[in-house]
Scaffold this motif. Sequence first.
Motif, PDB file in Angstrom:
ATOM      1  N   ASP A   1       5.432 -86.268  56.073  1.00 31.88           N
ATOM      2  CA  ASP A   1       4.686 -87.013  56.045  1.00 31.88           C
ATOM      3  C   ASP A   1       4.609 -88.065  54.357  1.00 31.88           C
ATOM      4  OD1 ASP A   1       3.998 -86.395  58.285  1.00 31.88           O
ATOM      5  OD2 ASP A   1       2.477 -85.028  57.555  1.00 31.88           O
ATOM      6  N   LEU A   2       4.337 -86.676  53.299  1.00 33.35           N
ATOM      7  CA  LEU A   2       4.825 -87.498  52.500  1.00 33.35           C
ATOM      8  C   LEU A   2       5.746 -88.433  51.765  1.00 33.35           C
ATOM      9  CD1 LEU A   2       3.640 -87.933  48.907  1.00 33.35           C
ATOM     10  CD2 LEU A   2       4.898 -85.372  48.393  1.00 33.35           C
ATOM     11  N   ILE A   3       7.041 -88.539  52.421  1.00 35.10           N
ATOM     12  CA  ILE A   3       8.574 -89.296  52.374  1.00 35.10           C
ATOM     13  C   ILE A   3       8.125 -90.955  53.534  1.00 35.10           C
ATOM     14  CG2 ILE A   3      10.084 -89.394  53.223  1.00 35.10           C
ATOM     15  CD1 ILE A   3      10.649 -86.767  51.877  1.00 35.10           C
TER      16      ILE A   3
ATOM     17  N   ILE B   1       4.320 -91.110  65.031  1.00 37.92           N
ATOM     18  CA  ILE B   1       3.226 -91.511  65.649  1.00 37.92           C
ATOM     19  C   ILE B   1       2.156 -91.360  64.154  1.00 37.92           C
ATOM     20  CG2 ILE B   1       0.685 -90.004  65.742  1.00 37.92           C
ATOM     21  CD1 ILE B   1       2.480 -88.387  67.712  1.00 37.92           C
ATOM     22  N   TYR B   2       2.750 -90.756  62.904  1.00 43.26           N
ATOM     23  CA  TYR B   2       2.383 -90.667  61.612  1.00 43.26           C
ATOM     24  C   TYR B   2       2.147 -92.520  61.406  1.00 43.26           C
ATOM     25  CZ  TYR B   2       1.563 -90.488  56.561  1.00 43.26           C
ATOM     26  OH  TYR B   2       0.882 -90.161  55.168  1.00 43.26           O
ATOM     27  N   HIS B   3       3.474 -93.173  61.185  1.00 45.32           N
ATOM     28  CA  HIS B   3       3.500 -94.605  60.697  1.00 45.32           C
ATOM     29  C   HIS B   3       2.294 -95.541  62.366  1.00 45.32           C
ATOM     30  CE1 HIS B   3       6.041 -94.657  57.616  1.00 45.32           C
ATOM     31  NE2 HIS B   3       6.404 -94.206  58.521  1.00 45.32           N
TER      32      HIS B   3
ATOM     33  N   THR C   1      -3.063 -81.050  54.354  1.00 42.03           N
ATOM     34  CA  THR C   1      -3.864 -82.136  54.322  1.00 42.03           C
ATOM     35  C   THR C   1      -4.473 -81.990  52.928  1.00 42.03           C
ATOM     36  OG1 THR C   1      -4.474 -82.073  56.286  1.00 42.03           O
ATOM     37  CG2 THR C   1      -5.865 -84.184  55.197  1.00 42.03           C
ATOM     38  N   PRO C   2      -4.957 -81.147  51.988  1.00 45.65           N
ATOM     39  CA  PRO C   2      -5.206 -81.807  50.619  1.00 45.65           C
ATOM     40  C   PRO C   2      -4.398 -81.756  49.135  1.00 45.65           C
ATOM     41  CG  PRO C   2      -6.659 -79.408  51.513  1.00 45.65           C
ATOM     42  CD  PRO C   2      -5.411 -80.024  52.510  1.00 45.65           C
ATOM     43  N   PHE C   3      -3.085 -80.914  49.951  1.00 39.70           N
ATOM     44  CA  PHE C   3      -2.028 -81.164  49.227  1.00 39.70           C
ATOM     45  C   PHE C   3      -1.615 -82.282  49.245  1.00 39.70           C
ATOM     46  CE2 PHE C   3      -1.729 -76.286  49.866  1.00 39.70           C
ATOM     47  CZ  PHE C   3      -2.246 -75.761  47.842  1.00 39.70           C
ATOM     48  N   LEU C   4      -1.284 -82.899  50.449  1.00 38.12           N
ATOM     49  CA  LEU C   4      -0.856 -84.542  50.740  1.00 38.12           C
ATOM     50  C   LEU C   4      -1.372 -85.109  49.982  1.00 38.12           C
ATOM     51  CD1 LEU C   4       1.415 -86.097  52.326  1.00 38.12           C
ATOM     52  CD2 LEU C   4      -0.028 -86.023  53.825  1.00 38.12           C
ATOM     53  N   TYR C   5      -3.181 -85.059  50.413  1.00 34.29           N
ATOM     54  CA  TYR C   5      -3.735 -85.907  49.291  1.00 34.29           C
ATOM     55  C   TYR C   5      -3.318 -85.581  47.901  1.00 34.29           C
ATOM     56  CZ  TYR C   5      -6.969 -87.716  52.210  1.00 34.29           C
ATOM     57  OH  TYR C   5      -7.666 -88.554  53.949  1.00 34.29           O
TER      58      TYR C   5
END
Length: 236
Positions: A68-70, A144-146, A210-214
């Motif tokens: 997700d980060l990439i 789905i992410y994109h 989720t907080p780490f991704l943010y």
Amino acid sequence: MSPADQRAAYRIYLYLGALFITSLVVSNLIFQKFFYWNPFGEVTLFGAPLFEISVGILPYPITFLITDLISEIYGRKKANQVVTAGIFASFFSMGIVLLADQVPAIEGSPVDDNLFSRVFALSPIAVLASMIAYLFAQYVDIAIYHFWKRLTQGKYLWLRNNFSTFSSQIIDTTTVVSLLCVFGVLPWSMFYGLVISGVIFKIMIAFLDTPFLYLFVYLMRRRFHLERNDEIDLEF
């Protein structure tokens, strides 16, 4: 972007890819150990204890956080490339383990043949099930992410992070358990309990990441001066 920033972005991408591949390979090596996690007491679902799970699940959610980060910073193509590299690394590592299992241990070896086989001799069916599920889940997660990123025009990071992970984890868990039941590794009586237990656990982990991704997205955007919908192009 300056050449120095381009090199820094490429190094970060390599490190993220290394973490992704390591997490994936390790999860396949250690999956034969199971443990209980009972935050809600001793609960059973369709005859299967809630959260009786393999330790292989512990590093696995990290792979979805990294993709997700990439996806957010480097784009869909780079995320898919990491997934493909992870598939290759997994099969290569499994091949090395199977080869090592065939080599006879010497008499004074600290680990004899029986112990090595018990720990590392992986079931080809279990590995196949894991890899097929992984393949479907990761590519679905990225797609789905994109989809949500385009639909929301780059807004609501939490939405695409969680919706993509929820969908892919359901596919992953259902595919693995289904294949293991089809090939007789697990009884069908445990199917629903294991699927529901695995999905609930993975969804809980998805909320926690989720907080780490943010945080990581914020740091990357700040470091490379990216706007909300910008992506780093690593093509030379």
